[in-house]
Design an enzyme around this catalytic site. Structure first.
Site, PDB file in Angstrom:
ATOM      1  N   ASN A   9       0.862  -1.182   0.000  1.00  0.00           N
ATOM      2  CA  ASN A   9       0.000   0.000   0.000  1.00  0.00           C
ATOM      3  C   ASN A   9       0.896   1.228   0.000  1.00  0.00           C
ATOM      4  O   ASN A   9       1.510   1.553   1.008  1.00  0.00           O
ATOM      5  CB  ASN A   9      -0.894  -0.033   1.250  1.00  0.00           C
ATOM      6  N   LYS A  11       0.032   4.197  -0.152  1.00  0.00           N
ATOM      7  CA  LYS A  11      -0.627   5.364   0.457  1.00  0.00           C
ATOM      8  C   LYS A  11      -0.435   6.576  -0.478  1.00  0.00           C
ATOM      9  O   LYS A  11      -0.493   6.405  -1.697  1.00  0.00           O
ATOM     10  CB  LYS A  11      -0.106   5.593   1.878  1.00  0.00           C
ATOM     11  N   HIS A  98      -9.532   0.870   5.425  1.00  0.00           N
ATOM     12  CA  HIS A  98      -8.211   1.139   6.000  1.00  0.00           C
ATOM     13  C   HIS A  98      -8.375   2.111   7.173  1.00  0.00           C
ATOM     14  O   HIS A  98      -9.194   3.038   7.119  1.00  0.00           O
ATOM     15  CB  HIS A  98      -7.270   1.720   4.940  1.00  0.00           C
ATOM     16  N   GLU A 100      -6.731   4.554   8.123  1.00  0.00           N
ATOM     17  CA  GLU A 100      -6.542   5.973   7.810  1.00  0.00           C
ATOM     18  C   GLU A 100      -7.806   6.573   7.207  1.00  0.00           C
ATOM     19  O   GLU A 100      -8.109   7.751   7.407  1.00  0.00           O
ATOM     20  CB  GLU A 100      -5.319   6.151   6.896  1.00  0.00           C
ATOM     21  N   GLY A 173       2.906   2.371  10.812  1.00  0.00           N
ATOM     22  CA  GLY A 173       3.830   3.493  10.645  1.00  0.00           C
ATOM     23  C   GLY A 173       4.577   3.875  11.912  1.00  0.00           C
ATOM     24  O   GLY A 173       5.190   4.933  11.981  1.00  0.00           O
ATOM     25  N   SER A 211       3.885  -2.047  10.289  1.00  0.00           N
ATOM     26  CA  SER A 211       5.346  -2.072  10.437  1.00  0.00           C
ATOM     27  C   SER A 211       5.968  -3.414  10.035  1.00  0.00           C
ATOM     28  O   SER A 211       6.928  -3.873  10.669  1.00  0.00           O
ATOM     29  CB  SER A 211       5.757  -1.678  11.863  1.00  0.00           C
TER      30      SER A 211
HETATM   31  P1  13P Z   1       3.260   0.486   7.644  1.00  0.00           P
HETATM   32  O1  13P Z   1       3.785  -0.786   7.024  1.00  0.00           O
HETATM   33  O2  13P Z   1       3.945   1.717   7.150  1.00  0.00           O
HETATM   34  O3  13P Z   1       3.211   0.379   9.132  1.00  0.00           O
HETATM   35  O4  13P Z   1       1.735   0.640   7.150  1.00  0.00           O
HETATM   36  C1  13P Z   1       0.868  -0.432   7.262  1.00  0.00           C
HETATM   37  C2  13P Z   1      -0.382  -0.113   6.516  1.00  0.00           C
HETATM   38  O5  13P Z   1      -1.179   0.707   6.932  1.00  0.00           O
HETATM   39  C3  13P Z   1      -0.602  -0.791   5.241  1.00  0.00           C
HETATM   40  O6  13P Z   1      -1.895  -0.574   4.776  1.00  0.00           O
END
Ligand code: 13P
Length: 250
Positions: A9, A11, A98, A100, A173, A211
């Site tokens: 992803n 983002k 998701h 977010e 993250g 992560s």
């Molecule tokens: P990270 O791998 O940066 O922690 O993000 C995970 C995530 O939200 C994937 O959709």
């Protein structure tokens, strides 16, 4: 048997140059993987990524997805994209729910269920994201929150989904990966909740996200109910994403 899935992803990251460099870095590596690979770029880069993969004959190996969709097919919804449009641009998958989007776009469980239904209507495979916040976990309601998120999708759409991604919000993250044992506990719970809905619990891939890195992927993927990773930050480095993917069996 469930095939492993390495999902990236991106983002809100990338550029035309990034897409070109990324696809070049995948070439020669992605061909020897046993697992499936899915990339979720920012939607505007979907056609370029699709074309770049096709150019190197990698489009049969790497599937593409979008990070969001609208519930309607078309209409006066400024700034939105329908599942049908995403499919038209080459997406096979779409992320729904998701954390977010739940947090920044205010998507409720009802919205996530409606978007999952819209994805299925468009012939896309929804990757349904669930996960508790740190406050939920501290209050001892991690399981209830995750199962509540899942149940609202299952009640509306049934279990014929593309995949589930368990992403504890406190691990996204932050560099704080869930331990393999903690993640496995939640994955096993999700799988039993699927079975309660006569969903194809044994076949549906359940991915872990939060992560995931080259250095911890192997331990996570060794767990029985962890079928792959939904990778954010580490998927932006093609080399590291390939290292994660190599940790997955076919
Ligand atoms: P990270 O791998 O940066 O922690 O993000 C995970 C995530 O939200 C994937 O959709």
């Amino acid at each position: 048997m469930r095939r492993g899935i390495a999902a990236g992803n991106w983002k809100m990251h990338g550029s035309r140059q990034f897409v070109a460099d990324y696809v070049r870095a995948l070439d020669g590596q992605v061909q020897s993987l046993e697992c499936a690979v899915v990339l979720f770029p920012p939607v505007g880069y979907l056609p370029l990524l699709a074309e770049s993969l096709r150019h190197l004959d990698l489009d049969r190996i790497v599937e593409l997805g979008a990070q969001n969709l609208h519930t309607e097919v078309q209409g006066a919804f400024t700034g939105e994209m329908s599942g049908e449009m995403l499919a038209d641009l080459g997406a096979r998958w779409v992320l729904v729910g998701h954390s977010e989007r739940r947090e920044y776009a205010g998507e409720t469980n009802d919205v996530v269920a409606a978007k999952t239904a819209a994805a299925l209507r468009a012939g896309l495979k929804p990757m349904v994201c669930v996960g508790e916040s740190e406050a939920d976990r501290d209050a001892g309601r991690a399981e209830a929150v995750v199962i509540g998120q899942l149940e609202s999708v299952l009640a509306r759409c049934g279990g014929e989904l593309g995949a589930i991604a368990y992403e504890p919000v406190w691990a996204i993250g932050t560099g704080r990966t869930a331990t393999p044992a903690l993640a496995e506990e939640m994955h096993a719970l999700i799988r039993s909740a699927l079975a309660n809905h006569s969903a194809p619990a044994a076949e549906l891939p359940i991915l872990y996200g939060g992560s995931v890195k080259g250095g911890n992927a192997g331990a996570l993927f060794a767990e029985r109910d962890i079928d792959g990773g939904l990778v954010g930050g580490a998927s932006l480095k093609a080399e590291e994403f390939m290292e994660i993917a190599r940790a997955l069996p076919g």
